[in-house]
Design an enzyme around this catalytic site. Structure first.
Site, mmCIF file in Angstrom:
data_model
loop_
_atom_site.group_PDB
_atom_site.id
_atom_site.type_symbol
_atom_site.label_atom_id
_atom_site.label_comp_id
_atom_site.label_asym_id
_atom_site.label_seq_id
_atom_site.Cartn_x
_atom_site.Cartn_y
_atom_site.Cartn_z
ATOM 1 N N HIS A 120 0.853 -1.186 0.000
ATOM 2 C CA HIS A 120 0.000 0.000 0.000
ATOM 3 C C HIS A 120 0.897 1.247 0.000
ATOM 4 O O HIS A 120 2.054 1.189 0.438
ATOM 5 C CB HIS A 120 -0.902 0.022 1.232
ATOM 6 N N GLU A 122 0.969 3.828 1.881
ATOM 7 C CA GLU A 122 1.467 4.189 3.209
ATOM 8 C C GLU A 122 2.660 3.320 3.607
ATOM 9 O O GLU A 122 3.663 3.811 4.133
ATOM 10 C CB GLU A 122 0.355 4.037 4.257
ATOM 11 N N CYS A 150 -6.035 1.612 6.128
ATOM 12 C CA CYS A 150 -6.621 0.367 6.620
ATOM 13 C C CYS A 150 -5.931 -0.041 7.921
ATOM 14 O O CYS A 150 -4.988 0.609 8.385
ATOM 15 C CB CYS A 150 -6.473 -0.732 5.565
ATOM 16 N N CYS A 153 -2.092 -0.593 7.641
ATOM 17 C CA CYS A 153 -1.326 0.648 7.557
ATOM 18 C C CYS A 153 -1.336 1.410 8.870
ATOM 19 O O CYS A 153 -0.330 2.026 9.246
ATOM 20 C CB CYS A 153 -1.850 1.513 6.419
#
Length: 216
Positions: A120, A122, A150, A153
């Site tokens: 992701h 992040e 999420c 993260c």
């Protein structure tokens, strides 16, 4: 004297109220009305005090406005990354990591490219931030991301000791900050992250919603 100074104060009043509505970083409407009432009284009976009040309030408003503008500029960079991700067929989420005004890392989702479900935006900027800063802890950094992170993260944000999180659009299904799972509010956490959501919310929502509409 009072009316003249009030007119000069009016544009800043509008800015302050606007910041309160959109960014939730200014005074409340009731507090602001009390401020104006105090100012009107001071401007009638104590002109010099009224001028002092204006200067003080302008300094506060200017700090708020500068803070908001900085957040928006950084979020625009995250949006640029999200657009790149969309062109590459990735879920269009972008992130930027900032420390002391310097860009430490910026990236977008790369799960498909890297065959990595954890890639992701992040996670990628946190990894790069650790490499650049030479530390697995990233205090005094601000993470900007176009969509609410999420749970994975949020865990990385906590483990990395990120100081501040700024996100754009809420994520009703998987958001782990304030929407679905408010993990950062858990009293058991030994690290507190300052959170500011809704920066460029419309722009961030449009790109992610448009991406999924196009795939239906």
């Amino acid at each position: 004297m009072g009316e003249l100074v009030l007119e000069s104060f009016r544009p800043y009043a509008i800015i302050a109220l606007g910041a309160d509505r959109e960014k939730k970083e200014s005074v409340s409407h009731s507090d602001f009305l009390h401020l104006l009432q105090d100012f009107i009284i001071a401007s009638r009976f104590y002109p010099s005090k009224a001028v002092s009040m204006v200067k003080s309030q302008l300094q506060s408003v200017e700090k708020i406005v500068q803070h908001v503008l900085n957040d928006e500029r950084c979020m625009e960079m995250a949006l640029e990354e999200a657009h790149i991700g969309a062109m590459e067929g990735e879920v269009p989420i972008g992130a930027v990591l900032i420390k002391g005004g310097d860009i430490i890392a910026r990236d977008h989702n790369r799960c498909i490219q890297l065959n990595d479900p954890t890639a992701h935006a992040e996670i990628l900027v946190i990894r790069e931030g650790g490499r650049v800063l030479g530390n697995y802890r990233l205090p005094e950094t601000t993470l900007y991301v176009t969509v609410e992170p999420c749970s994975m993260c949020v865990g990385a944000i906590t483990q990395g000791r990120i100081g501040r999180l700024v996100y754009g659009a809420p994520e009703d299904k998987m958001g782990a900050v304030s929407s679905k799972f408010p993990l950062l509010n858990d009293p058991g956490l030994n690290h507190r992250v300052e959170v500011n959501g809704g920066i460029l919310k419309r722009e961030c929502s449009e790109i992610i919603q448009g991406f999924f509409r196009g795939r239906r």
